[in-house]
Design a protein around this motif. Structure first.
Motif, mmCIF file in Angstrom:
data_model
loop_
_atom_site.group_PDB
_atom_site.id
_atom_site.type_symbol
_atom_site.label_atom_id
_atom_site.label_comp_id
_atom_site.label_asym_id
_atom_site.label_seq_id
_atom_site.Cartn_x
_atom_site.Cartn_y
_atom_site.Cartn_z
ATOM 1 N N MET A 1 0.947 -1.104 0.232
ATOM 2 C CA MET A 1 0.054 -0.062 -0.128
ATOM 3 C C MET A 1 0.756 1.375 0.158
ATOM 4 O O MET A 1 1.832 1.254 0.717
ATOM 5 C CB MET A 1 -0.902 0.092 1.273
ATOM 6 N N ASP A 2 0.479 2.187 -0.809
ATOM 7 C CA ASP A 2 1.354 3.395 -0.923
ATOM 8 C C ASP A 2 0.593 4.465 0.152
ATOM 9 O O ASP A 2 -0.546 5.235 -0.003
ATOM 10 C CB ASP A 2 1.149 3.863 -2.227
ATOM 11 N N TYR A 3 1.414 4.530 1.287
ATOM 12 C CA TYR A 3 0.677 5.312 2.417
ATOM 13 C C TYR A 3 0.765 7.063 1.928
ATOM 14 O O TYR A 3 0.002 7.650 2.578
ATOM 15 C CB TYR A 3 1.420 5.233 3.833
ATOM 16 N N SER A 4 1.543 7.200 1.182
ATOM 17 C CA SER A 4 1.684 8.754 0.822
ATOM 18 C C SER A 4 0.382 9.022 0.229
ATOM 19 O O SER A 4 0.015 10.295 0.065
ATOM 20 C CB SER A 4 2.967 8.885 -0.391
ATOM 21 N N SER A 5 -0.398 8.266 -0.470
ATOM 22 C CA SER A 5 -1.632 8.425 -0.858
ATOM 23 C C SER A 5 -2.822 8.512 -0.285
ATOM 24 O O SER A 5 -4.028 8.937 -0.454
ATOM 25 C CB SER A 5 -1.939 7.695 -2.232
ATOM 26 N N MET A 6 -2.849 8.056 1.213
ATOM 27 C CA MET A 6 -3.706 8.246 2.117
ATOM 28 C C MET A 6 -4.084 9.674 2.447
ATOM 29 O O MET A 6 -3.303 10.469 2.423
ATOM 30 C CB MET A 6 -3.394 7.733 3.348
ATOM 31 N N THR A 7 -5.313 9.816 2.591
ATOM 32 C CA THR A 7 -6.020 11.192 2.911
ATOM 33 C C THR A 7 -5.547 11.491 4.349
ATOM 34 O O THR A 7 -5.136 10.481 5.279
ATOM 35 C CB THR A 7 -7.316 11.414 2.978
ATOM 36 N N ILE A 8 -5.335 12.761 4.516
ATOM 37 C CA ILE A 8 -4.738 13.117 6.145
ATOM 38 C C ILE A 8 -5.763 12.403 7.096
ATOM 39 O O ILE A 8 -5.425 12.295 8.254
ATOM 40 C CB ILE A 8 -4.518 14.648 6.144
ATOM 41 N N GLY A 9 -7.402 12.732 6.756
ATOM 42 C CA GLY A 9 -8.060 12.153 7.577
ATOM 43 C C GLY A 9 -7.790 10.715 7.973
ATOM 44 O O GLY A 9 -8.162 10.042 9.112
ATOM 45 N N HIS A 10 -7.671 9.855 6.822
ATOM 46 C CA HIS A 10 -7.262 8.442 7.140
ATOM 47 C C HIS A 10 -6.229 8.204 8.031
ATOM 48 O O HIS A 10 -6.139 7.416 8.812
ATOM 49 C CB HIS A 10 -7.130 7.743 5.637
ATOM 50 N N LYS A 11 -5.165 9.012 7.965
ATOM 51 C CA LYS A 11 -3.804 8.973 8.603
ATOM 52 C C LYS A 11 -4.152 9.090 10.003
ATOM 53 O O LYS A 11 -3.839 8.432 11.035
ATOM 54 C CB LYS A 11 -2.688 9.870 8.054
ATOM 55 N N ILE A 12 -5.065 10.291 10.133
ATOM 56 C CA ILE A 12 -5.274 10.672 11.475
ATOM 57 C C ILE A 12 -5.962 9.473 12.132
ATOM 58 O O ILE A 12 -5.745 8.976 13.188
ATOM 59 C CB ILE A 12 -6.050 11.814 11.815
ATOM 60 N N GLY A 13 -7.073 9.083 11.380
ATOM 61 C CA GLY A 13 -7.676 7.858 12.115
ATOM 62 C C GLY A 13 -7.095 6.696 12.415
ATOM 63 O O GLY A 13 -7.135 6.011 13.393
ATOM 64 N N ARG A 14 -6.084 6.269 11.412
ATOM 65 C CA ARG A 14 -5.229 5.311 11.749
ATOM 66 C C ARG A 14 -4.366 5.283 12.751
ATOM 67 O O ARG A 14 -4.003 4.349 13.688
ATOM 68 C CB ARG A 14 -4.545 4.908 10.501
ATOM 69 N N LEU A 15 -3.830 6.609 12.870
ATOM 70 C CA LEU A 15 -2.906 6.905 14.068
ATOM 71 C C LEU A 15 -3.511 6.882 15.351
ATOM 72 O O LEU A 15 -2.944 6.185 16.422
ATOM 73 C CB LEU A 15 -2.274 8.344 13.942
ATOM 74 N N MET A 16 -4.626 7.329 15.342
ATOM 75 C CA MET A 16 -5.573 7.536 16.906
ATOM 76 C C MET A 16 -5.882 6.015 17.024
ATOM 77 O O MET A 16 -5.702 5.623 18.317
ATOM 78 C CB MET A 16 -6.741 8.304 16.228
ATOM 79 N N ASP A 17 -6.130 5.515 16.064
ATOM 80 C CA ASP A 17 -6.695 3.860 16.354
ATOM 81 C C ASP A 17 -5.590 3.070 17.160
ATOM 82 O O ASP A 17 -5.470 2.478 18.081
ATOM 83 C CB ASP A 17 -7.036 3.116 15.434
ATOM 84 N N TYR A 18 -4.238 3.154 16.563
ATOM 85 C CA TYR A 18 -3.104 2.462 16.987
ATOM 86 C C TYR A 18 -2.569 2.923 18.308
ATOM 87 O O TYR A 18 -2.317 2.094 19.091
ATOM 88 C CB TYR A 18 -1.984 2.963 15.837
ATOM 89 N N LEU A 19 -2.512 4.545 18.714
ATOM 90 C CA LEU A 19 -2.365 5.086 19.824
ATOM 91 C C LEU A 19 -3.337 4.455 20.954
ATOM 92 O O LEU A 19 -2.998 4.097 22.051
ATOM 93 C CB LEU A 19 -2.162 6.303 19.865
ATOM 94 N N GLN A 20 -4.764 4.385 20.791
ATOM 95 C CA GLN A 20 -5.664 4.293 21.588
ATOM 96 C C GLN A 20 -5.790 2.534 21.983
ATOM 97 O O GLN A 20 -6.208 2.113 22.732
ATOM 98 C CB GLN A 20 -6.939 4.561 21.164
ATOM 99 N N THR A 21 -5.065 1.773 21.363
ATOM 100 C CA THR A 21 -5.151 0.399 21.367
ATOM 101 C C THR A 21 -3.666 -0.023 22.184
ATOM 102 O O THR A 21 -3.250 -1.124 22.349
ATOM 103 C CB THR A 21 -5.241 -0.469 20.134
ATOM 104 N N GLY A 22 -2.771 0.892 22.439
ATOM 105 C CA GLY A 22 -1.793 0.528 23.380
ATOM 106 C C GLY A 22 -0.336 0.996 22.484
ATOM 107 O O GLY A 22 0.579 0.703 23.065
ATOM 108 N N GLY A 23 -0.611 1.274 21.313
ATOM 109 C CA GLY A 23 0.879 1.641 20.376
ATOM 110 C C GLY A 23 1.534 2.888 20.819
ATOM 111 O O GLY A 23 0.796 3.989 21.571
ATOM 112 N N GLU A 24 2.658 2.930 20.473
ATOM 113 C CA GLU A 24 3.503 3.933 20.590
ATOM 114 C C GLU A 24 4.316 4.467 19.529
ATOM 115 O O GLU A 24 4.472 3.462 18.601
ATOM 116 C CB GLU A 24 4.849 3.693 21.630
#
Length: 113
Positions: A1-24
């Motif tokens: 997957m080319d992450y540079s083509s993800m919308t910023i909204g998609h990136k924010i959602g993915r990052l928040m999901d990751y952090l809220q499930t215990g990621g760093e």
């Protein structure tokens, strides 16, 4: 997957999901985490009642050394403007997005088991 083509909204959602499930995630030399009801400090007021200071939300993880023992220490970032969080997400490299995506997938698989 080319992450540079993800919308910023998609990136924010993915990052928040990751952090809220215990990621760093490390950005600009800081390790960012999400905390829920983490008691960061206690104190006793003049009426001898214990006061608790907690962190709910975005925090920077550091290390506190006491008596030669290192332990995690957190600084809450509840006043960070949303645009600043967006700018943090935009600083992540594609390899970070791969790690976030894989880490999130693994964490959610373990939660469902």
């Amino acid at each position: 997957m080319d992450y540079s083509s993800m919308t910023i909204g998609h990136k924010i959602g993915r990052l928040m999901d990751y952090l809220q499930t215990g990621g760093e995630v490390e950005i600009d030399g800081h390790t960012w985490v999400w905390l829920d009801d983490h008691i960061a400090q206690t104190s006793v007021d003049r009426n001898l009642e214990t006061q608790y200071w907690g962190i709910n939300g975005l925090a920077i993880k550091g290390i506190k050394i006491k008596d030669g023992v290192a332990e995690p220490h957190y600084i809450g970032q509840d006043t960070i403007p949303f645009q600043s969080f967006v700018e943090l997400a935009e600083k992540l490299k594609e390899e970070d997005w791969v790690n976030i995506s894989v880490g999130y997938a693994l964490m959610t698989m373990n939660k469902d088991r």
